[in-house]
Design an enzyme around this catalytic site. Structure first.
Site, PDB file in Angstrom:
ATOM      1  N   GLY A  24      32.412 -16.049   1.302  1.00  0.00           N
ATOM      2  CA  GLY A  24      33.371 -16.842   2.027  1.00  0.00           C
ATOM      3  C   GLY A  24      34.766 -16.556   1.542  1.00  0.00           C
ATOM      4  O   GLY A  24      34.934 -16.698   0.342  1.00  0.00           O
TER       5      GLY A  24
ATOM      6  N   ASN B  84      26.155 -25.278   1.027  1.00  0.00           N
ATOM      7  CA  ASN B  84      26.250 -24.011   2.007  1.00  0.00           C
ATOM      8  C   ASN B  84      24.997 -24.356   3.118  1.00  0.00           C
ATOM      9  O   ASN B  84      24.034 -24.569   2.470  1.00  0.00           O
ATOM     10  CB  ASN B  84      25.720 -22.857   0.843  1.00  0.00           C
ATOM     11  CG  ASN B  84      25.321 -21.602   1.675  1.00  0.00           C
ATOM     12  OD1 ASN B  84      26.065 -21.344   2.886  1.00  0.00           O
ATOM     13  ND2 ASN B  84      24.413 -20.741   1.284  1.00  0.00           N
TER      14      ASN B  84
ATOM     15  N   TYR C 233      22.819  -8.457   5.657  1.00  0.00           N
ATOM     16  CA  TYR C 233      24.341  -8.479   5.585  1.00  0.00           C
ATOM     17  C   TYR C 233      25.070  -9.329   4.588  1.00  0.00           C
ATOM     18  O   TYR C 233      25.942  -9.040   3.832  1.00  0.00           O
ATOM     19  CB  TYR C 233      25.091  -8.495   7.006  1.00  0.00           C
ATOM     20  CG  TYR C 233      26.559  -8.712   7.127  1.00  0.00           C
ATOM     21  CD1 TYR C 233      27.333  -7.494   7.119  1.00  0.00           C
ATOM     22  CD2 TYR C 233      27.236 -10.009   6.941  1.00  0.00           C
ATOM     23  CE1 TYR C 233      28.586  -7.720   7.152  1.00  0.00           C
ATOM     24  CE2 TYR C 233      28.661 -10.130   7.081  1.00  0.00           C
ATOM     25  CZ  TYR C 233      29.121  -9.023   7.145  1.00  0.00           C
ATOM     26  OH  TYR C 233      30.747  -9.026   6.874  1.00  0.00           O
TER      27      TYR C 233
END
Length: 506
Positions: free
Chosen positions: A28, A102, A259
């Site tokens: 982030g 999260n 990813y």
């Protein structure tokens, strides 16, 4: 997707938390925050931007204490530019609690309404994390006896939270005067692990989103937090844990391995790097079926996440591997930048071509995934501009056809290039001479090869199966309408926000 960390140490933790945020920065880039606990007093500083830009020496000095939590954020609910939604969040009753989260709650709007009507709690932002904090605070109040908490009461509160909350959540929270709490949702969607370090003063503990944060700071990784489990480290460094959910199953988000996670992390027993190598092996089989190998001169990764898959694919097919794109490492990851215009503009700032590797060649580009399609479209054109004769594309992930509602920024079908297009239509849209996708069965197999005990995954963006069972077509339509609705201009300056609780020196 966010990165969270919590620490209970024997010495000041402000530098340790900051260093952990640096190791989790890939999760982030929108905001960063740290909250420390010094006996019964919280100190907090947070703001928009990268961790290195948010914190200065004076801010670090204002964060005393030997325990604390921190987060790097990219938003999936709420506003990307509102500094009030940077985390951690704080609530003063009961006891005083800070929290970083999260994930993404699927029933946060109902909970927000319930908080006001039933629990008489006011939610000040549009962040689901603030809702989550208030649910935890309310359950702590219900579970405590005569304003005293013990581990059993804390675990009862977590059980109450699990009964009320839906969606994905990995949590670190600090209870003033009591200690550090870590929680993982009953489906185990978002990652969370913990470790320890032995010092002369005693054992120190860290809870974090990824093992790289622990190992990079000298902590020994103990294990992942189990789905539905809560772990609690009290102010004296004593460790407690308990399963707090009635029904649990492990369904890690498979996009982490494609990813999101750093390749040097191990998540739920799977080496991320190892999984990406296996993705390259399975993708090689698809390429061999779809493209004549004599038509491919070189294999090139689109840095950085696709590099292991590209290396393995090139090796398996016996084709030369080349680095044709050089990445500017001071530009943020385009996938997690808010706003399509910013995303598109940044591609050519982020990557530059090595012309000699393209000129006159048939190039196979390996991407980790194709989500919106704008980035790969620009990259294909860059390869052509550099002199490539043919530009072919292979994705180590299957087509992303469905919204993700569990904490990844792909929530609406209208933004997904594969949602309503065939693979041939996608090929034409991105301007490639050929396009090959990974098969979803091979994607799951690649991860399972690294840990055969994993039976299930959260793979909704590929297969449309939402493991929590509460995501209906009506819910997805409502989310899409909400996301596409015009928002009022946000004039809030994107500068640092100093939030002082008791005595934080801004």
């Amino acid at each position: 997707m966010c990165g969270i960390v919590g620490v209970v140490a024997t010495t000041p933790v402000n530098q340790l938390l900051y260093d952990a945020l640096q190791l989790l920065q890939h999760r982030g880039q929108d905001a960063a925050g740290i909250a420390t606990a010094n006996e019964n007093t919280f100190h907090m500083f947070k703001g928009n931007g990268l961790a290195r830009d948010v914190f200065r020496t004076r801010n670090m000095r204002s964060l005393p204490g030997t325990s604390g939590i921190a987060q790097v954020r990219y938003p999936t609910a709420g506003s990307a530019s509102n500094p009030e939604e940077a985390q951690p969040f704080y609530v003063n009753a009961p006891f005083g609690v800070t929290l970083a989260h999260n994930g993404n709650l699927t029933n946060w709007e109902q909970l927000k309404d319930e908080m006001f009507r039933v629990d008489r709690r006011h939610i000040n932002t549009n962040s689901d994390s603030e809702v989550l904090l208030n649910v935890l605070a309310h359950e702590l109040q219900r579970a405590s006896e005569r304003l005293v908490l013990d581990p059993a009461a804390i675990f009862r509160a977590v059980s109450g939270l699990h009964r009320r909350v839906r969606g994905s959540y990995a949590i670190v929270a600090e209870i003033a005067g009591y200690g550090l709490l870590g929680i993982r949702d009953p489906f185990g969607i978002r990652p969370l692990c913990f470790g320890a370090m032995e010092t002369d003063q005693g054992t120190e503990y860290m809870i974090a989103s990824e093992s790289v944060a622990l190992e990079g700071l000298g902590f020994r990784v103990i294990r992942d937090v189990a789905p539905g489990e809560a772990i609690f480290i009290d102010a004296d460094g004593r460790f407690f844990n308990q399963q707090c959910a009635e029904r649990t199953s492990l369904n890690p988000c498979i996009f982490e391995y494609v990813y999101l996670a750093r390749p040097d992390s191990v998540m739920d027993g799977v080496s991320v790097y190892g999984a990406r190598l296996r993705l390259g092996e399975y993708l090689a089989e698809q390429v061999q079926k779809s493209i004549s190998l004599g038509d491919i001169d070189v294999v090139m990764p689109i840095p950085d996440s696709s590099r292991p898959a590209a290396l393995q694919l090139a090796s398996r097919l016996g084709i030369a591997y080349r680095e044709g794109f050089i990445k500017n490492r001071y530009i943020g990851r385009t996938f997690i930048m808010p706003g399509q215009a910013i995303r598109k503009k940044s591609v050519r700032q982020k990557l530059n071509t090595v012309g000699v590797e393209f000129k006159g060649k048939n190039v196979l580009l390996i991407d980790d995934s194709i989500v919106r399609g704008t980035t790969i479209q620009e990259i294909v054109q860059m390869a052509r501009d550099a002199g490539a004769h043919k530009v072919m594309v292979a994705s180590s992930a299957p087509p992303v056809r469905f919204p993700n509602v569990y904490g990844i920024d792909m929530p609406t079908r209208s933004e997904l290039i594969a949602a309503r297009r065939s693979e041939e239509e996608i090929r034409r849209e991105i301007g490639a001479d050929a396009l090959v996708y990974q098969q979803i069965e091979d994607l799951k197999r690649a991860v399972q090869d690294c840990n055969p005990r994993l039976a299930n995954f959260e793979a909704s963006c590929f297969d449309g199966v939402y493991v929590t069972g509460d995501v209906t077509p009506e819910y997805l339509d409502r989310v899409e309408r909400s996301r596409l609705a015009p928002r009022p201009a946000d004039d809030t300056p994107r500068n640092q926000l100093s939030l002082a609780i008791e005595s934080a020196d801004a």
